[in-house]
Design a protein around this motif. Structure first.
Motif, short mmCIF file in Angstrom:
data_model
loop_
_atom_site.label_atom_id
_atom_site.label_comp_id
_atom_site.label_asym_id
_atom_site.label_seq_id
_atom_site.Cartn_x
_atom_site.Cartn_y
_atom_site.Cartn_z
N ASP A 219 0.87 -1.20 0.00
CA ASP A 219 0.03 0.09 0.05
C ASP A 219 0.90 1.43 -0.07
O ASP A 219 0.55 2.21 -0.80
N LYS A 223 1.08 4.15 -2.95
CA LYS A 223 1.04 5.63 -2.62
C LYS A 223 2.19 6.51 -2.96
O LYS A 223 2.26 7.73 -3.43
N SER A 226 1.62 7.64 -6.42
CA SER A 226 0.43 8.33 -6.70
C SER A 226 0.18 9.64 -5.95
O SER A 226 -0.17 9.87 -4.90
N SER A 227 0.75 10.66 -6.77
CA SER A 227 0.70 12.07 -6.29
C SER A 227 -0.80 12.60 -6.23
O SER A 227 -1.52 12.24 -7.06
N PRO A 228 -1.18 13.27 -5.44
CA PRO A 228 -2.62 14.00 -5.19
C PRO A 228 -3.05 14.70 -6.58
O PRO A 228 -2.31 15.63 -7.05
N THR A 231 -1.53 11.81 -12.59
CA THR A 231 -1.80 11.06 -13.55
C THR A 231 -1.78 9.46 -12.92
O THR A 231 -2.78 8.75 -13.71
N THR A 232 -1.19 9.13 -12.17
CA THR A 232 -1.23 7.75 -11.54
C THR A 232 -2.61 7.55 -10.92
O THR A 232 -3.16 6.44 -11.11
N LEU A 233 -3.18 8.44 -10.15
CA LEU A 233 -4.40 8.48 -9.27
C LEU A 233 -5.34 8.42 -10.27
O LEU A 233 -6.44 7.61 -10.27
N LEU A 236 -5.48 4.67 -11.63
CA LEU A 236 -5.93 3.77 -10.48
C LEU A 236 -7.47 3.91 -10.18
O LEU A 236 -8.06 2.95 -9.99
N ASP A 237 -7.95 5.07 -10.37
CA ASP A 237 -9.24 5.38 -10.32
C ASP A 237 -10.14 4.39 -11.38
O ASP A 237 -11.13 4.00 -10.92
N ASN A 240 -9.86 0.93 -10.18
CA ASN A 240 -10.91 0.66 -9.35
C ASN A 240 -12.08 0.46 -9.71
O ASN A 240 -13.18 -0.31 -9.20
#
Length: 267
Positions: A219, A223, A226-228, A231-233, A236-237, A240
């Protein structure tokens, strides 16, 4: 010195035998049998090829059963007349338990169950092996050491061998599919295939090293990438939303279910 024999000379047997020869085993002292009586030459033409399957059993102390699960019944039936209590058989097929082998051979020999995977072909395998209490430590150590010539080896309980197939036996296919999706996408947006393949392969190697040696749990590692609002988030969204995590677990359960079906079908 115990003599090691092979019934079947497909890819997995080929990898095991070649690693043995590379590490000092004399091919002339490795009895092999295959219904394709020329296949063994693709491994090493000096192997002790036998035209009669029974001769591999009679000449060997430890016999690797390197055939497909659906062929086990026929193979075991054909060698039943020549087995003895000093023989140990090694199952490397999904769903083939030690009890099945021993029972099919009138409870005379002993057996060890192993689950290797195909990276063993490049001396990068991951192997799970179960220690049957009926097998001596000497014989078990010999089999374990043979796999250690080309693989990382972990000992597990045999009652979890069906479950471990999804973890190391079948999992290379999941990884290949994942990489295929990445490089196919890369090509679709105009990136060079070879460049993309090189980058993702190195990323897999580096990620594995991070998992094993960084000291962070999974985990935390996710993180770290995955910067807030980055692009990675965004990626991941989407994963998910598509239940990528759940789909992998469901796929692994399907793998385990099939292994148990194979076991039941042979009882």
């Amino acid at each position: 010195m115990k003599k090691i024999g092979f019934i079947g000379t497909g890819n997995m047997a080929k990898a095991i035998i070649q690693s043995m020869i590379k590490n000092g085993f004399d091919p002339c002292n490795i009895p092999v049998f295959d219904i394709d009586n020329q296949k063994y030459k693709l491994i090493n033409e000096n192997l002790d090829f036998q035209n009669d399957i029974s001769c591999v059993v009679s000449k060997s102390d430890i016999i690797f059963l390197a055939v497909k699960p659906q062929n086990y019944k026929e193979v075991l039936s054909s060698i039943k007349h020549c087995v003895s209590s000093d023989k140990t058989f090694v199952s490397i097929a999904a769903g083939i338990t030690t009890n099945y082998i021993v029972n099919a051979l009138d409870n005379i020999p002993k057996a060890i169950r192993v689950m290797p995977n195909t990276p063993l072909l490049l001396n990068k395998g991951a192997v799970a092996i179960a220690q049957n209490l009926d097998v001596s430590n000497e014989i078990f150590d010999i089999v374990k050491q043979i796999f250690e010539l080309s693989s990382l080896v972990e000992i597990i309980s045999e009652d979890k061998m069906d479950e471990i197939i999804s973890v190391n036996g079948s999992s290379p296919a999941y990884v290949y599919l994942f990489v295929k999706a990445i490089v196919d996408y890369a090509q679709s947006v105009g990136l060079d295939y070879d460049v993309s393949l090189n980058l993702i392969c190195q990323t897999l190697i580096g990620s594995a090293e991070m998992i094993k040696h960084s000291g962070y749990d999974l985990d935390d590692l996710i993180k770290m990438v995955s910067s807030p609002g980055g692009t990675t988030l965004a990626a991941l969204d989407t994963l998910n939303q598509l239940d990528f995590y759940g789909s992998i677990k469901q796929a692994m359960q399907s793998c385990t279910n099939r292994a148990k079906e194979l076991s039941k079908g042979l009882q």
